[in-house]
Motif scaffolding. Structure first.
Motif, PDB file in Angstrom:
ATOM      1  N   UNK A 208     -36.134  71.830  26.127  1.00 63.40           N
ATOM      2  CA  UNK A 208     -37.010  72.157  25.014  1.00 63.40           C
ATOM      3  C   UNK A 208     -36.278  72.048  23.674  1.00 63.40           C
ATOM      4  N   UNK A 209     -37.066  71.924  22.608  1.00 60.20           N
ATOM      5  CA  UNK A 209     -36.522  72.096  21.266  1.00 60.20           C
ATOM      6  C   UNK A 209     -36.400  73.592  21.049  1.00 60.20           C
ATOM      7  N   UNK A 210     -35.195  74.063  20.867  1.00 63.33           N
ATOM      8  CA  UNK A 210     -34.974  75.497  20.681  1.00 63.33           C
ATOM      9  C   UNK A 210     -35.190  75.914  19.231  1.00 63.33           C
ATOM     10  N   UNK A 211     -34.868  75.009  18.297  1.00 61.40           N
ATOM     11  CA  UNK A 211     -35.022  75.333  16.882  1.00 61.40           C
ATOM     12  C   UNK A 211     -35.006  74.050  16.055  1.00 61.40           C
ATOM     13  N   UNK A 212     -36.119  73.746  15.408  1.00 63.71           N
ATOM     14  CA  UNK A 212     -36.187  72.523  14.604  1.00 63.71           C
ATOM     15  C   UNK A 212     -35.402  72.660  13.302  1.00 63.71           C
ATOM     16  N   UNK A 213     -35.396  73.836  12.727  1.00 58.84           N
ATOM     17  CA  UNK A 213     -34.687  74.040  11.461  1.00 58.84           C
ATOM     18  C   UNK A 213     -33.187  73.801  11.628  1.00 58.84           C
ATOM     19  N   UNK A 214     -32.614  74.331  12.693  1.00 57.65           N
ATOM     20  CA  UNK A 214     -31.180  74.166  12.948  1.00 57.65           C
ATOM     21  C   UNK A 214     -30.872  72.895  13.730  1.00 57.65           C
ATOM     22  N   UNK A 215     -31.902  72.236  14.255  1.00 58.35           N
ATOM     23  CA  UNK A 215     -31.682  71.026  15.040  1.00 58.35           C
ATOM     24  C   UNK A 215     -31.023  71.321  16.371  1.00 58.35           C
ATOM     25  N   UNK A 216     -31.636  72.206  17.167  1.00 59.55           N
ATOM     26  CA  UNK A 216     -31.045  72.631  18.431  1.00 59.55           C
ATOM     27  C   UNK A 216     -31.968  72.309  19.603  1.00 59.55           C
ATOM     28  N   UNK A 217     -31.404  71.710  20.633  1.00 58.21           N
ATOM     29  CA  UNK A 217     -32.091  71.479  21.894  1.00 58.21           C
ATOM     30  C   UNK A 217     -31.433  72.342  22.960  1.00 58.21           C
ATOM     31  N   UNK A 218     -32.236  72.893  23.851  1.00 51.58           N
ATOM     32  CA  UNK A 218     -31.708  73.741  24.920  1.00 51.58           C
ATOM     33  C   UNK A 218     -32.101  73.153  26.263  1.00 51.58           C
ATOM     34  N   UNK A 219     -31.156  73.138  27.198  1.00 53.87           N
ATOM     35  CA  UNK A 219     -31.436  72.697  28.558  1.00 53.87           C
ATOM     36  C   UNK A 219     -31.095  73.847  29.508  1.00 53.87           C
ATOM     37  N   UNK A 220     -31.988  74.132  30.422  1.00 56.54           N
ATOM     38  CA  UNK A 220     -31.838  75.259  31.343  1.00 56.54           C
ATOM     39  C   UNK A 220     -30.509  75.182  32.091  1.00 56.54           C
ATOM     40  N   UNK A 221     -29.868  76.337  32.199  1.00 61.86           N
ATOM     41  CA  UNK A 221     -28.569  76.414  32.865  1.00 61.86           C
ATOM     42  C   UNK A 221     -28.704  77.109  34.215  1.00 61.86           C
ATOM     43  N   UNK A 222     -28.978  78.429  34.195  1.00 59.72           N
ATOM     44  CA  UNK A 222     -29.052  79.176  35.450  1.00 59.72           C
ATOM     45  C   UNK A 222     -29.797  80.486  35.205  1.00 59.72           C
ATOM     46  N   UNK A 223     -30.054  81.217  36.303  1.00 59.00           N
ATOM     47  CA  UNK A 223     -30.719  82.519  36.196  1.00 59.00           C
ATOM     48  C   UNK A 223     -29.713  83.662  36.150  1.00 59.00           C
ATOM     49  N   UNK A 224     -28.584  83.472  36.826  1.00 54.80           N
ATOM     50  CA  UNK A 224     -27.575  84.520  36.886  1.00 54.80           C
ATOM     51  C   UNK A 224     -26.225  83.964  36.470  1.00 54.80           C
ATOM     52  N   UNK A 225     -25.447  84.803  35.809  1.00 57.45           N
ATOM     53  CA  UNK A 225     -24.165  84.359  35.275  1.00 57.45           C
ATOM     54  C   UNK A 225     -23.058  85.356  35.610  1.00 57.45           C
ATOM     55  N   UNK A 226     -21.849  84.832  35.572  1.00 58.10           N
ATOM     56  CA  UNK A 226     -20.638  85.645  35.609  1.00 58.10           C
ATOM     57  C   UNK A 226     -19.893  85.381  34.312  1.00 58.10           C
ATOM     58  N   UNK A 227     -19.167  86.355  33.814  1.00 60.63           N
ATOM     59  CA  UNK A 227     -18.467  86.144  32.537  1.00 60.63           C
ATOM     60  C   UNK A 227     -17.395  85.056  32.639  1.00 60.63           C
ATOM     61  N   UNK A 228     -16.979  84.725  33.851  1.00 61.05           N
ATOM     62  CA  UNK A 228     -15.961  83.684  34.025  1.00 61.05           C
ATOM     63  C   UNK A 228     -16.572  82.285  34.106  1.00 61.05           C
ATOM     64  N   UNK A 229     -17.903  82.177  34.113  1.00 58.09           N
ATOM     65  CA  UNK A 229     -18.543  80.865  34.192  1.00 58.09           C
ATOM     66  C   UNK A 229     -18.164  80.008  32.986  1.00 58.09           C
ATOM     67  N   UNK A 230     -17.960  78.724  33.227  1.00 61.82           N
ATOM     68  CA  UNK A 230     -17.678  77.786  32.145  1.00 61.82           C
ATOM     69  C   UNK A 230     -18.998  77.431  31.462  1.00 61.82           C
TER      70      UNK A 230
END
Length: 206
Positions: free
Chosen positions: A42-64
């Motif tokens: 999706x376009x996350x923000x047109x003003x800042x020019x940001x696109x976002x692509x889904x990563x995951x549902x759960x994370x660990x702080x050590x994830x890259x």
């Protein structure tokens, strides 16, 4: 002589039209906005020019925190039919629209997600493809607290973020201190989203 002048003027007008990509860019953006209805991109923000692509549902702080090959492939597959072509490992370009999508380089293990766009030569009409966590960091740095929170609330309903990693890299600057106070609120919003339909069934791209 008048005929020659008219022909020259017509040619000048044609060159001027061809050299102005704004109309083409608006058409491309309209098609990109349609991606907001799909789950992964999706376009996350047109003003800042940001696109976002889904990563995951759960994370660990050590994830890259980086765009994986599968995430990149998904986006390239979506943007290709719109006229974007990969001109390097980190840049997709739409020549007619004079528009680029940058995939900022992951510089080093332990690098702050707040710094992901620091070394990207991005023009006003260009976009950056980021992980949801990196998008959230841009919101925190570029908007006042209330606006940043609202945008992140909308983001995590579709693209959850790594709140543990984000918290680890919050600095002592006023915006970061203010955001640290609302981390619990964002965590609750994200947990509700992740445990609810349709997000709870979504799988990582890999």
């Amino acid at each position: 002589m008048l005929g020659g002048f008219a022909t020259s003027a017509d040619q000048t007008d044609e060159v001027a039209f061809v050299s102005d990509p704004s109309a083409e860019r608006e058409q491309v953006l309209e098609k990109m906005r349609a991606f907001n209805g799909e789950p992964y991109f999706q376009i996350a923000d047109e003003k800042l020019g940001l696109l976002s692509v889904f990563d995951d549902l759960k994370y660990d702080r050590a994830d890259v925190d980086m765009i994986s090959p599968a995430m990149r492939k998904h986006v390239v597959t979506k943007l290709g039919p719109l006229g974007f072509r990969q001109i390097s490992g980190t840049v997709l370009e739409h020549v007619k629209a004079d528009m680029r999508v940058h995939i900022p380089k992951f510089h080093a293990l332990g690098a702050s997600p707040f710094d992901i766009t620091r070394y990207t030569d991005k023009r006003a009409q260009d976009y950056c493809l980021l992980t949801p966590t990196q998008v959230a960091c841009q919101f925190i740095d570029h908007y006042i607290l209330d606006d940043a929170v609202q945008r992140i609330e909308v983001l995590v309903e579709k693209h959850p973020i790594n709140l543990l990693k984000l918290a680890d890299y919050l600095e002592g600057k006023p915006k970061h201190r203010a955001f640290r106070e609302v981390l619990g609120h964002i965590k609750l919003k994200q947990r509700i989203a992740v445990e609810s339909e349709p997000l709870c069934r979504r799988r990582s791209l890999g």
